[in-house]
Scaffold this active site. Structure first.
Site, mmCIF file in Angstrom:
data_model
loop_
_atom_site.group_PDB
_atom_site.id
_atom_site.type_symbol
_atom_site.label_atom_id
_atom_site.label_comp_id
_atom_site.label_asym_id
_atom_site.label_seq_id
_atom_site.Cartn_x
_atom_site.Cartn_y
_atom_site.Cartn_z
ATOM 1 N N LYS A 4 14.299 20.865 21.183
ATOM 2 C CA LYS A 4 13.564 20.684 19.932
ATOM 3 C C LYS A 4 13.759 19.274 19.398
ATOM 4 O O LYS A 4 14.801 18.664 19.588
ATOM 5 C CB LYS A 4 14.067 21.669 18.863
ATOM 6 C CG LYS A 4 13.854 23.121 19.211
ATOM 7 C CD LYS A 4 14.451 24.010 18.154
ATOM 8 C CE LYS A 4 14.263 25.474 18.522
ATOM 9 N NZ LYS A 4 14.924 26.353 17.550
ATOM 10 N N ARG A 45 0.818 -1.218 0.000
ATOM 11 C CA ARG A 45 0.000 0.000 0.000
ATOM 12 C C ARG A 45 0.848 1.263 0.000
ATOM 13 O O ARG A 45 0.371 2.340 -0.292
ATOM 14 C CB ARG A 45 -0.909 0.036 1.237
ATOM 15 C CG ARG A 45 -1.857 -1.130 1.334
ATOM 16 C CD ARG A 45 -2.480 -1.205 2.701
ATOM 17 N NE ARG A 45 -1.434 -1.516 3.682
ATOM 18 C CZ ARG A 45 -1.589 -1.442 4.997
ATOM 19 N NH1 ARG A 45 -2.746 -1.064 5.505
ATOM 20 N NH2 ARG A 45 -0.607 -1.747 5.810
ATOM 21 N N HIS A 61 19.446 30.389 15.710
ATOM 22 C CA HIS A 61 18.553 30.977 16.706
ATOM 23 C C HIS A 61 18.543 30.172 17.998
ATOM 24 O O HIS A 61 18.875 28.989 18.004
ATOM 25 C CB HIS A 61 17.102 30.988 16.192
ATOM 26 C CG HIS A 61 16.917 31.673 14.887
ATOM 27 N ND1 HIS A 61 16.147 31.137 13.884
ATOM 28 C CD2 HIS A 61 17.391 32.839 14.403
ATOM 29 C CE1 HIS A 61 16.143 31.959 12.841
ATOM 30 N NE2 HIS A 61 16.897 32.997 13.123
ATOM 31 N N GLU A 81 14.334 35.852 22.328
ATOM 32 C CA GLU A 81 15.021 35.361 21.138
ATOM 33 C C GLU A 81 16.405 35.986 21.021
ATOM 34 O O GLU A 81 16.636 37.120 21.396
ATOM 35 C CB GLU A 81 14.214 35.539 19.856
ATOM 36 C CG GLU A 81 13.611 36.833 19.559
ATOM 37 C CD GLU A 81 12.912 36.896 18.206
ATOM 38 O OE1 GLU A 81 13.160 37.903 17.546
ATOM 39 O OE2 GLU A 81 12.133 36.015 17.816
ATOM 40 N N HIS A 100 20.451 26.888 16.933
ATOM 41 C CA HIS A 100 19.931 25.962 15.929
ATOM 42 C C HIS A 100 19.629 26.710 14.638
ATOM 43 O O HIS A 100 19.126 27.834 14.660
ATOM 44 C CB HIS A 100 18.652 25.286 16.437
ATOM 45 C CG HIS A 100 18.006 24.422 15.406
ATOM 46 N ND1 HIS A 100 16.767 24.704 14.878
ATOM 47 C CD2 HIS A 100 18.430 23.297 14.784
ATOM 48 C CE1 HIS A 100 16.456 23.773 13.981
ATOM 49 N NE2 HIS A 100 17.454 22.922 13.908
ATOM 50 N N LYS A 140 15.857 39.833 9.546
ATOM 51 C CA LYS A 140 16.192 39.607 10.958
ATOM 52 C C LYS A 140 17.497 38.813 11.088
ATOM 53 O O LYS A 140 18.363 39.157 11.893
ATOM 54 C CB LYS A 140 15.040 38.857 11.649
ATOM 55 C CG LYS A 140 15.277 38.574 13.118
ATOM 56 C CD LYS A 140 14.052 37.947 13.753
ATOM 57 C CE LYS A 140 14.245 36.459 13.829
ATOM 58 N NZ LYS A 140 13.193 35.758 14.547
#
Length: 181
Positions: A72, A23, A62, A143, A119, A169
């Site tokens: 994360k 499938r 970041h 941030e 990251h 940014k």
């Protein structure tokens, strides 16, 4: 799932099991009980983000600082990226070191990034979809980040200079020296 260590303590490569049949295929991306047993029992993901990016985009480097820092779990739904992390945990033996790994919809590899890491990722295929879970909510006031092309970090993003697409940014982020001082 298969969990493999990286050069960084508490950071893991996760290979979910892919089942193929007549499938198509089936992939269990995340099972909280298995994850907690194999990686960390202290992680409770509360936020999930998804980006669609053009070839050549770099997102990062970041992080969220202080009490708003985030662990994360990153995966690629479609396409391919070079995922990059930099250890900025002050007392870590690998402070200031980077690690990169290709994540794609073909290899199904995921990267678990603990709190205390910068990251980012570069997009290596057009219209790449990246999904990542976070264990803390986003806070604009927390941030921070470092320029992708910082000379001290010397990261190879696997892109030619004229292919790179950055946000306004990300063009204004700090150097690594500014970040750590």
């Amino acid at each position: 799932m298969i969990v493999k260590e990286t050069p960084f303590i508490d950071c893991f490569i996760i290979e979910p099991k892919l089942i193929n049949d007549n499938r198509g295929s089936f992939l269990l991306n995340y099972n909280k009980n298995e994850f907690n047993k194999a990686v960390s029992k202290d992680i409770d993901f509360v936020l999930e983000n998804e980006s669609i990016s053009k070839y050549g985009a770099i997102r990062g480097l970041h992080l969220q600082t202080g009490k708003n820092s985030q662990a994360k779990l990153v995966r690629v739904i479609s396409g391919k990226i070079l995922d990059v992390i930099v250890d900025v945990r002050p007392n870590s033996n690998t402070f200031g070191k980077s690690f990169s790994l290709e994540l794609s919809s073909k290899n199904n590899i995921q990267l678990f990034i603990p709190r205390g890491f910068l990251h980012g990722f570069s997009v290596l295929e057009e219209n790449t979809i990246v999904n990542y879970k976070c264990d803390n909510y986003y806070n604009k006031d927390s941030e921070d980040g470092v320029l992708y092309n910082d000379l001290e970090l010397n990261i190879d993003w696997k892109l030619k200079k004229d292919e790179i697409i950055l946000s306004e940014k990300d063009k204004k982020l700090k150097t690594f020296k500014e970040f750590i001082n």
